[in-house]
Design a protein around this motif. Structure first.
Motif, short mmCIF file in Angstrom:
data_model
loop_
_atom_site.label_atom_id
_atom_site.label_comp_id
_atom_site.label_asym_id
_atom_site.label_seq_id
_atom_site.Cartn_x
_atom_site.Cartn_y
_atom_site.Cartn_z
N ILE A 205 41.11 35.15 39.18
CA ILE A 205 39.90 35.93 39.47
C ILE A 205 40.10 36.77 40.73
O ILE A 205 39.75 37.95 40.77
N SER A 206 40.67 36.16 41.77
CA SER A 206 40.88 36.87 43.03
C SER A 206 41.86 38.02 42.87
O SER A 206 41.64 39.11 43.39
N ALA A 207 42.94 37.76 42.14
CA ALA A 207 43.94 38.81 41.92
C ALA A 207 43.33 39.99 41.16
O ALA A 207 43.55 41.15 41.52
N ALA A 208 42.55 39.68 40.14
CA ALA A 208 41.91 40.75 39.35
C ALA A 208 40.93 41.54 40.21
O ALA A 208 40.88 42.78 40.13
N ALA A 209 40.16 40.82 41.04
CA ALA A 209 39.20 41.49 41.91
C ALA A 209 39.89 42.41 42.91
O ALA A 209 39.36 43.45 43.28
N GLY A 210 41.09 42.01 43.33
CA GLY A 210 41.87 42.82 44.26
C GLY A 210 42.77 43.83 43.57
O GLY A 210 43.62 44.45 44.21
N ASP B 37 34.25 36.54 51.43
CA ASP B 37 34.34 37.64 52.40
C ASP B 37 34.98 38.89 51.79
O ASP B 37 35.26 39.86 52.50
N LYS B 38 35.24 38.83 50.48
CA LYS B 38 35.84 39.94 49.72
C LYS B 38 37.25 40.27 50.19
O LYS B 38 37.73 41.40 50.02
N TYR C 252 40.14 39.68 48.86
CA TYR C 252 40.65 39.19 47.58
C TYR C 252 42.14 38.91 47.59
O TYR C 252 42.59 37.93 46.98
N ASP C 253 42.92 39.74 48.28
CA ASP C 253 44.37 39.52 48.31
C ASP C 253 44.70 38.23 49.05
O ASP C 253 45.53 37.43 48.60
N ASP C 254 44.03 38.01 50.19
CA ASP C 254 44.26 36.77 50.95
C ASP C 254 43.76 35.56 50.17
O ASP C 254 44.36 34.48 50.23
N ALA C 255 42.65 35.72 49.47
CA ALA C 255 42.12 34.63 48.66
C ALA C 255 43.10 34.25 47.57
O ALA C 255 43.35 33.06 47.31
N TYR C 256 43.68 35.27 46.93
CA TYR C 256 44.68 35.02 45.89
C TYR C 256 45.86 34.22 46.45
O TYR C 256 46.32 33.24 45.84
#
Length: 421
Positions: A173-178, A144-145, A147-151
């Motif tokens: 990966i999530s942290a970098a994307a965010g 769902d993009k 990224y911060d919550d995913a991290y």
């Protein structure tokens, strides 16, 4: 009378004890239902699994609300396990969040109270479910993009599954994307200390993150460490060379490679790496030339560029002498032979219309240079027919010799390859 009093007292004792036994029965019911759930889950029996978990939750809620059983270590351990599995099964973030929270609270209490370690299996089950649940949540959030919550979810998963390399990787990966680069660096730094199967890629990403943070010192250190661990990985060696160029330490890397070649003169990879240094140094001069207006400086840079391409060519040829099918060396030899031809061709296009003779002479020189590159360009496409880099280089050749139909034909091949990827 004494007998009647004793009898009544005993009856009253039994009467008062009954609710306690009933509530302890709810702990047993919860445990039995959870064990049934666990067995059915292993057999992948969907509807019955859900029913068993629901029964377990109803029973443990009753046990948790009774003052006689609510503080038992077993009650907390069961609640942690049951709620953790319920949270893991709930794929809706808004409804699963409070269940996760209740499971985590119960787990903390269970660990504090279970001093005799009688509920280790339940605690382990709770931790495994919490880890998997957080991991699943992270995947959904990433899709769902968010990224911060995913991290945060992937990071939380590691709390319950120490050393889970997948969770570390996904968190990075999530942290970098965010654009949480520090968080990504922290995850990847821990990951490269493990035996994660894709640590070569992690090293590459970590060096890029350091560069993003303008930390060339750590970027170069990481690249150097990566090359030691993965000496056959040409991409990592390229990265080390690229960062060395940025840090102004390319000579140090070149000296190491030349020294290594003295002890291992038949090492084709070392010749490739030396060639990469020379060719990337030459490419760096192109950027400098574009920013320079002084004619004398431009001439000096052009000479240095040509010299470095020549040195690169020599190194690639030595690698090919050792292994004629060495694709990377063949590809790069074609590139460094092609590049001077491109420079000559482009310079010819800048000549004024009044200098037709000079223009014709420049194009003839360019064609000779283009033709010198052609055998290597064709060889690269033969060695790896699905390499778009090889085909793009060959297309550039045909553009340079002004064969538009052939260039268009090759572009169709490139399009077909990229469509399949």
């Amino acid at each position: 009378m004494k007998i009647r009093i004793l009898f009544v007292s005993a009856g009253l004792a039994t009467l008062f004890a009954a609710p306690v036994f009933a509530q302890k029965g709810e702990v047993s019911n919860a445990k039995s239902a959870f064990e049934t759930y666990d067995a059915l889950r292993a057999a992948n029996n969907g509807p019955l699994v859900k029913n068993a978990l629901s029964k377990a939750k109803i029973a443990i809620d009753k046990a948790s609300q009774n003052e006689k059983t609510s503080a038992l270590p077993e009650t907390y351990a069961l609640k942690a396990a049951i709620y953790a599995h319920a949270a893991m099964a709930d794929t809706i973030e808004s409804t699963s969040a409070p269940i996760f929270g209740a499971a985590e609270e119960a787990l903390v209490k269970a660990k504090d109270l279970d001093t005799k370690k009688e509920n280790d299996k339940l605690i382990a089950s709770a931790e495994a479910a919490l880890a998997q649940g957080r991991l699943n949540a992270g995947v959904s959030l990433y899709r769902d993009k968010k990224y911060d919550d995913a991290y945060k979810a992937f990071d939380a998963s590691q709390k319950y599954s120490k050393g889970d390399t997948s969770a570390m990787y996904y968190a990075g990966i999530s942290a970098a994307a965010g654009k949480n680069y520090k968080g990504a660096i922290d995850q990847y730094k821990r990951l490269i200390t493990t035996n994660f199967s894709e640590n070569d890629k992690v090293y590459m990403d970590l060096s890029s993150l350091y560069l993003t943070e303008k930390d060339t010192v750590n970027a170069l250190n990481v690249a150097g460490e990566a090359v030691k661990k993965f000496p056959a990985n040409t991409e990592l060696r390229k990265r080390e060379i690229e960062i060395s160029l940025q840090a102004g330490k390319v000579q140090e890397v070149l000296d190491k490679i030349i020294s290594a070649l003295k002890n291992d003169p038949k090492n084709k990879t070392l010749y490739l790496y030396a060639g990469l240094i020379y060719s990337q140094t030459a490419d760096g001069n192109s950027a400098k030339i574009a920013k320079t207006k002084d004619a004398a400086t431009i001439a000096a840079l052009q000479k240095d560029k040509a010299d470095n391409y020549a040195k690169a060519s020599e190194m690639y040829k030595k690698a090919i002498e050792i292994d004629p099918t060495y694709f990377d060396a063949v590809l790069n030899l074609g590139y460094v032979t092609l590049n001077p031809a491109i420079d000559t061709y482009n310079a010819a296009q800048q000549l004024p219309a009044a200098k037709q003779k000079e223009y014709d002479a420049a194009l003839l020189k360019a064609k000779t240079q283009f033709d010198a590159a052609k055998p290597y360009l064709e060889k690269a496409t033969e060695l790896q027919p699905n390499s778009t880099d090889a085909w793009k280089n060959l297309k550039t050749y045909y553009i340079g010799v002004q064969n538009a139909p052939k260039a268009n034909e090759i572009q169709k091949k490139i399009d077909a390859i990229e469509t399949k990827k």
